[in-house]
Motif scaffolding. Sequence first.
Motif, PDB file in Angstrom:
ATOM      1  N   GLU A   1      13.442  -6.770  -4.759  1.00  0.00           N
ATOM      2  CA  GLU A   1      13.612  -6.481  -6.188  1.00  0.00           C
ATOM      3  C   GLU A   1      12.375  -5.782  -6.761  1.00  0.00           C
ATOM      4  O   GLU A   1      12.500  -4.825  -7.535  1.00  0.00           O
ATOM      5  N   MET A   2      11.187  -6.248  -6.394  1.00  0.00           N
ATOM      6  CA  MET A   2       9.954  -5.625  -6.882  1.00  0.00           C
ATOM      7  C   MET A   2       9.894  -4.157  -6.471  1.00  0.00           C
ATOM      8  O   MET A   2       9.566  -3.282  -7.278  1.00  0.00           O
ATOM      9  N   VAL A   3      10.191  -3.898  -5.193  1.00  0.00           N
ATOM     10  CA  VAL A   3      10.117  -2.533  -4.665  1.00  0.00           C
ATOM     11  C   VAL A   3      11.139  -1.639  -5.350  1.00  0.00           C
ATOM     12  O   VAL A   3      10.838  -0.511  -5.741  1.00  0.00           O
TER      13      VAL A   3
ATOM     14  N   ILE B   1      11.496   5.533   2.756  1.00  0.00           N
ATOM     15  CA  ILE B   1      10.695   4.581   3.547  1.00  0.00           C
ATOM     16  C   ILE B   1      10.598   3.235   2.817  1.00  0.00           C
ATOM     17  O   ILE B   1      10.397   2.194   3.430  1.00  0.00           O
ATOM     18  N   HIS B   2      10.781   3.272   1.486  1.00  0.00           N
ATOM     19  CA  HIS B   2      10.706   2.065   0.667  1.00  0.00           C
ATOM     20  C   HIS B   2      12.079   1.448   0.403  1.00  0.00           C
ATOM     21  O   HIS B   2      12.166   0.245   0.163  1.00  0.00           O
TER      22      HIS B   2
ATOM     23  N   HIS C   1       5.570   0.247  -1.690  1.00  0.00           N
ATOM     24  CA  HIS C   1       4.726   1.342  -2.157  1.00  0.00           C
ATOM     25  C   HIS C   1       3.270   0.855  -2.175  1.00  0.00           C
ATOM     26  O   HIS C   1       2.987  -0.259  -2.636  1.00  0.00           O
ATOM     27  N   GLY C   2       2.361   1.692  -1.717  1.00  0.00           N
ATOM     28  CA  GLY C   2       0.949   1.317  -1.767  1.00  0.00           C
ATOM     29  C   GLY C   2       0.476   1.068  -3.185  1.00  0.00           C
ATOM     30  O   GLY C   2      -0.278   0.128  -3.448  1.00  0.00           O
TER      31      GLY C   2
ATOM     32  N   ARG D   1      -3.024  -0.593   6.120  1.00  0.00           N
ATOM     33  CA  ARG D   1      -1.828  -1.070   6.833  1.00  0.00           C
ATOM     34  C   ARG D   1      -0.689  -1.187   5.833  1.00  0.00           C
ATOM     35  O   ARG D   1      -0.918  -1.443   4.658  1.00  0.00           O
ATOM     36  N   PRO D   2       0.541  -1.090   6.331  1.00  0.00           N
ATOM     37  CA  PRO D   2       1.676  -1.249   5.420  1.00  0.00           C
ATOM     38  C   PRO D   2       1.897  -2.720   5.056  1.00  0.00           C
ATOM     39  O   PRO D   2       1.489  -3.626   5.785  1.00  0.00           O
ATOM     40  N   ILE D   3       2.542  -2.907   3.921  1.00  0.00           N
ATOM     41  CA  ILE D   3       3.017  -4.222   3.517  1.00  0.00           C
ATOM     42  C   ILE D   3       4.541  -4.140   3.560  1.00  0.00           C
ATOM     43  O   ILE D   3       5.143  -3.250   2.960  1.00  0.00           O
TER      44      ILE D   3
END
Length: 139
Positions: free
Chosen positions: A21-23, A36-37, A54-55, A86-88
Motif C-alpha cells: 500500500e505504501m509503495v 520495478i515497483h 522507491h528509494g 541495496r534495494p528494499i
Amino acid sequence: MKYTEITPGYIYVEERVITDEMVRKFADITGDDNPIHLDEDYASKSIFKSRIAHGILTLGLVSAVLGRKFPGPGTIYLKQDATFKRPIYIGERIRIRVEVLEKIEEKSRLLLSTEVLNEKGEKALVGEALVLFREEEVE
C-alpha cells in the motif's frame, strides 16, 4: 527532546515495514509508476527478482523520523546527502537509524548520520542530514 539535551553520539532507531500500500500510494502521489515497483512479473525478470520500494520513499521515512520523532517537531531539513546501496523489498522490515554527529550550537543545527538497514542488517541507504532544530512551543 529539547535541543539542550541532544549530544553527539546520541542514536535514535525505529523500525517500519514497507507495505504494498505504501509503495502504491507513493507511486500514485509522485507519478513514479516504474514497473520495478508495481509489477511483480516485470520485477521478477529484473536484477532484483522481485518488486522493490522507491528509494525516495525510503528516504521519506527518514524525513518522517526527523520531523516527528527525533529530533522531532520543529525540525527543518536543510540538506540531505544519500546513497542507495541495496534495494528494499515489499514486505521487508527496515530499521531507520539516526545518529548525532555534530551539534552546531550557535545556529541550533545538527549534523546527523542517516541510515536505513534491511532485514539482514545490511545498509540499504546511507547519508548525512543537516537540520535546524527548534522545539515547538506548546501552549
